[in-house]
Design an enzyme around this catalytic site. Sequence first.
Site, PDB file in Angstrom:
ATOM      1  N   HIS A  21      33.954  44.534  43.567  1.00 53.87           N
ATOM      2  CA  HIS A  21      35.094  43.986  42.816  1.00 53.87           C
ATOM      3  C   HIS A  21      35.608  42.768  43.571  1.00 53.87           C
ATOM      4  CE1 HIS A  21      38.949  44.994  40.320  1.00 53.87           C
ATOM      5  NE2 HIS A  21      38.900  43.696  40.584  1.00 53.87           N
ATOM      6  N   HIS A  23      36.445  38.636  42.571  1.00 51.54           N
ATOM      7  CA  HIS A  23      36.490  37.491  41.656  1.00 51.54           C
ATOM      8  C   HIS A  23      36.195  36.241  42.479  1.00 51.54           C
ATOM      9  CE1 HIS A  23      38.384  39.851  38.407  1.00 51.54           C
ATOM     10  NE2 HIS A  23      38.946  40.508  39.407  1.00 51.54           N
ATOM     11  N   GLU A 207      45.282  49.568  36.169  1.00 52.41           N
ATOM     12  CA  GLU A 207      45.918  48.927  37.322  1.00 52.41           C
ATOM     13  C   GLU A 207      47.415  48.850  37.010  1.00 52.41           C
ATOM     14  OE1 GLU A 207      45.880  44.679  39.784  1.00 52.41           O
ATOM     15  OE2 GLU A 207      44.991  44.800  37.794  1.00 52.41           O
ATOM     16  N   ASP A 286      40.787  39.504  45.005  1.00 54.06           N
ATOM     17  CA  ASP A 286      41.006  38.057  45.131  1.00 54.06           C
ATOM     18  C   ASP A 286      41.477  37.788  46.564  1.00 54.06           C
ATOM     19  OD1 ASP A 286      40.902  37.013  42.139  1.00 54.06           O
ATOM     20  OD2 ASP A 286      42.052  38.879  42.136  1.00 54.06           O
TER      21      ASP A 286
END
Length: 347
Positions: A21, A23, A207, A286
């Site tokens: 996971h 980005h 989330e 991120d």
Amino acid sequence: MTEFAPTLTEKTAAAPKAELHIHIEGSLEPELIFRLAERNGVKLAYNSIDALRAAYAFTDLQSFLDIYYAGASVLLTEQDFYDMTMAYCERALADNVVHTEIFFDPQTHTERGVAIDVVVAGIERALADAEQRGLSSKLILCFLRHLPEEDALATFDAALPLFDRYRHRLIGVGLDSSERGHPPSKFERVFAKARAKGLKLVAHAGEEGPPSYVYEALDLLKVDRVDHGVRSIEDPALVTRLADTRVALTVCPLSNLKLCVFDDLTKHTLKALLDEGVAVTVNSDDPAYFGGYVNENYRATVEALQLTDAEVYTIIRNSFEASFVTDAERDALIARLDAHWHANAIT
């Protein structure tokens, strides 16, 4: 000469691991943002790196996304996407990530006039170079859920030649961006098209959104993995289902803390989900914006939740078991983990 056993944090940091996971646009560090802005003549809203970093005081997902999309505005050429991706790969290699499955958001770029072919070509070139250094990888095209499904369908159709050209790397689709008010059901048609093409399917759910979004991701989109999923703990039947089916959750602890999903990492649901047999994994999401790449996420989580040696091993193993690799590749990755874990036993 006395040999000292490593601490669990040291052992974890040195362990081979997968990241599922991440980005790629969220790995764009402020220093590189300013360098690309200068190279491409892009005017930023912040006059210094420090001023940009100071803006990283997020109150929720949307406050982050506003900064995230502004940062992505500097990405214009194939070389820009190469430089961004290679910078992440360097970080991943330093953290002993041996396999990564990267998300990218083509709509963030195509709406600025950057062709999807340019985006993928730059990312692919960097991943191919990193593979020569021991980092295997896959690429997952994500749809922006705050946009209409018609936009996602158009993006999917535009990407069809790329799924064929880069079939060794571009293996799936995902769903990200603002979760509130944008349930997975909104994208049922485009996921059905992707499934018909034999692609892997993932989606952000649970989330900020409720457990019902996780059900929709499973039942309507028919995902292979759920990204985040930390609110699943609120529904015992859902927890049991996730544990029984071994549908993995790609959890991002520091992201959850930074975006105020939890106000304290000690309150994170990862350990409770793990205790119930759910296949949780640890990832950075991120990292340029949330304060840490994958090893920092492991360190903070181990300390906050007081994870044991066996629990950390299980989480890392889950990351390999949930990876979209061949059975032979998965067995080889787990064998590397086992060799490291046994060679660095903590007594």
